[in-house]
Design a protein around this motif. Structure first.
Motif, short mmCIF file in Angstrom:
data_model
loop_
_atom_site.label_atom_id
_atom_site.label_comp_id
_atom_site.label_asym_id
_atom_site.label_seq_id
_atom_site.Cartn_x
_atom_site.Cartn_y
_atom_site.Cartn_z
N THR A 212 6.25 -2.90 -1.62
CA THR A 212 4.94 -3.53 -1.69
C THR A 212 4.03 -3.01 -0.59
N ARG A 213 4.55 -2.92 0.62
CA ARG A 213 3.77 -2.37 1.73
C ARG A 213 3.30 -0.94 1.43
N ASN A 214 4.23 -0.12 0.96
CA ASN A 214 3.91 1.28 0.69
C ASN A 214 2.86 1.40 -0.41
N ARG A 215 2.99 0.57 -1.42
CA ARG A 215 2.03 0.64 -2.52
C ARG A 215 0.64 0.20 -2.08
N LEU A 216 0.57 -0.85 -1.28
CA LEU A 216 -0.72 -1.28 -0.75
C LEU A 216 -1.37 -0.19 0.10
N ASN A 217 -0.55 0.46 0.91
CA ASN A 217 -1.06 1.53 1.76
C ASN A 217 -1.58 2.70 0.94
N LEU A 218 -0.87 3.04 -0.13
CA LEU A 218 -1.30 4.13 -1.00
C LEU A 218 -2.61 3.81 -1.70
N MET A 219 -2.75 2.57 -2.13
CA MET A 219 -3.92 2.20 -2.93
C MET A 219 -5.15 1.90 -2.10
N TYR A 220 -4.97 1.20 -0.96
CA TYR A 220 -6.11 0.70 -0.21
C TYR A 220 -6.22 1.23 1.21
N GLY A 221 -5.14 1.78 1.75
CA GLY A 221 -5.18 2.21 3.14
C GLY A 221 -5.34 1.01 4.06
N THR A 222 -6.28 1.10 4.98
CA THR A 222 -6.50 0.02 5.95
C THR A 222 -7.30 -1.15 5.37
N ASP A 223 -7.76 -1.04 4.13
CA ASP A 223 -8.52 -2.12 3.51
C ASP A 223 -7.63 -3.24 2.99
N ALA A 224 -6.32 -3.04 3.00
CA ALA A 224 -5.39 -4.07 2.52
C ALA A 224 -4.59 -4.63 3.69
N GLY A 225 -4.06 -5.82 3.48
CA GLY A 225 -3.23 -6.45 4.51
C GLY A 225 -1.95 -6.99 3.89
N PHE A 226 -0.90 -7.09 4.70
CA PHE A 226 0.38 -7.61 4.24
C PHE A 226 1.01 -8.42 5.36
N VAL B 41 5.00 -14.97 2.00
CA VAL B 41 4.61 -13.57 1.87
C VAL B 41 3.22 -13.53 1.27
N SER B 42 2.34 -12.75 1.87
CA SER B 42 0.98 -12.68 1.35
C SER B 42 0.42 -11.27 1.51
N PHE B 43 -0.51 -10.92 0.65
CA PHE B 43 -1.21 -9.65 0.78
C PHE B 43 -2.69 -9.86 0.46
N THR B 44 -3.51 -9.04 1.06
CA THR B 44 -4.96 -9.15 0.90
C THR B 44 -5.51 -7.84 0.37
N VAL B 45 -6.36 -7.92 -0.65
CA VAL B 45 -6.95 -6.73 -1.27
C VAL B 45 -8.45 -6.92 -1.42
N THR B 46 -9.13 -5.85 -1.75
CA THR B 46 -10.59 -5.89 -1.88
C THR B 46 -11.07 -6.53 -3.17
N GLY B 47 -10.22 -6.55 -4.19
CA GLY B 47 -10.64 -7.09 -5.48
C GLY B 47 -11.30 -6.07 -6.38
N GLU B 48 -11.35 -4.81 -5.94
CA GLU B 48 -12.00 -3.75 -6.72
C GLU B 48 -10.99 -3.08 -7.66
N THR B 49 -11.52 -2.44 -8.69
CA THR B 49 -10.68 -1.68 -9.61
C THR B 49 -10.24 -0.38 -8.93
N MET B 50 -8.95 -0.11 -8.95
CA MET B 50 -8.40 1.10 -8.37
C MET B 50 -7.73 1.92 -9.45
N SER B 51 -7.76 3.23 -9.27
CA SER B 51 -7.13 4.12 -10.26
C SER B 51 -5.86 4.72 -9.69
#
Length: 272
Positions: A236-250, A262-272
């Motif tokens: 989960t950490r690795n995937r968040l880092n790949l998708m959002y970089g520093t814009d995500a939190g875990f 356990v929690s994670f924070t994302v921007t809410g934007e569509t990612m490809s």
């Protein structure tokens, strides 16, 4: 960003390009040696030519590095999606569900039929979600709800669950199957290993900085477990880092009451 990353090499390439420009402009160099006080224009032309060549090399090098980085990121994303799908297609969950349904058929055939349909629907949603990087939060919560209801058949009163999600006009986009992975992790390493079971609480909220925080709280975490060392959490950490970089939190923590959160924070934007 890629250009800044390779600045030392860019300076070297620019310098080599400058020398190349001076050699190319040999006519100006020759005239400079013959009349050193009258050919400042030729010298300037040589420098300009060399600088132009250096800039071309810099831009080409930055393009190649950026393309390679993009291809590597795409490859890592594909690997992450494959691992996510593989984790969800493990046969143990299917076998456990079918065994629970076989026992339920004798007690409540109608409910067993409904649960079988839910299992089929859940796997269909998982297959669909595995093809996408992000899905809307409602879809992800629907998968979580189906999964927990199926687990309820298996564990009975040993598993209690609550889903808390604030309704809002804009439905955020979240990483596909990530929340469900954390819920499955809580069932596998918490409820299933606890003699008395516990409660799983799933909550979502919008943060002050307009991001989205998704949390899974598990009260059935067994004593002696080491926080944050599971393969599922690391993925989960690795995937968040790949998708959002520093814009995500875990975050992963154990509360004084013994709950695992356990929690994670994302921007809410569509990612490809």
């Amino acid at each position: 960003k890629p250009v800044m990353q390779f600045l030392p090499l860019h300076f070297l390439i620019t310098f080599l390009g400058l020398l190349g420009g001076i050699l190319i402009a040999d006519e100006a160099i020759v005239s400079l040696y013959r009349q050193p006080h009258l050919n400042l224009q030729g010298w300037i032309q040589s420098i300009a030519t060399g600088s132009f060549i250096g800039i071309v090399f810099v831009l080409f090098y930055a393009y190649v590095k950026t393309r390679d980085a993009a291809l590597l990121l795409e490859k890592e994303n594909l690997i992450a999606r494959y691992r996510t799908l593989k984790d969800h297609m493990q046969p143990h969950f299917l076998f456990n569900s079918l065994n629970s349904f076989s026992e339920l058929i004798e007690r409540d055939p109608q409910r067993a039929g409904v649960m079988t349909e839910r299992l089929s629907d859940l796997y269909r949603k998982i297959l669909q979600g595995s093809r996408l990087a992000t899905v809307d939060l409602r879809s992800e919560l629907s998968i979580v709800e189906d999964y927990l209801q199926l687990q309820q058949v298996r564990f009975g009163n040993k598993l209690q669950n609550t889903i808390e999600s604030a309704t809002e006009e804009r439905t955020p986009m979240v990483p596909s199957l990530m929340l469900q992975t954390l819920v499955e992790n809580a069932v596998k390493h918490g409820i299933a290993r606890s003699p008395t079971g516990g409660t799983i609480t799933v909550s979502t909220r919008r943060t002050i900085d307009n991001r989205y925080r998704l949390t899974v709280r598990n009260s059935g975490n067994p004593l002696g477990s080491v926080p944050g060392t599971g393969v599922g959490l690391e993925n989960t950490r690795n995937r968040l880092n790949l998708m959002y970089g520093t814009d995500a939190g875990f975050e992963y923590e154990t509360t004084p009451q013994g709950d695992t959160v356990v929690s994670f924070t994302v921007t809410g934007e569509t990612m490809s």
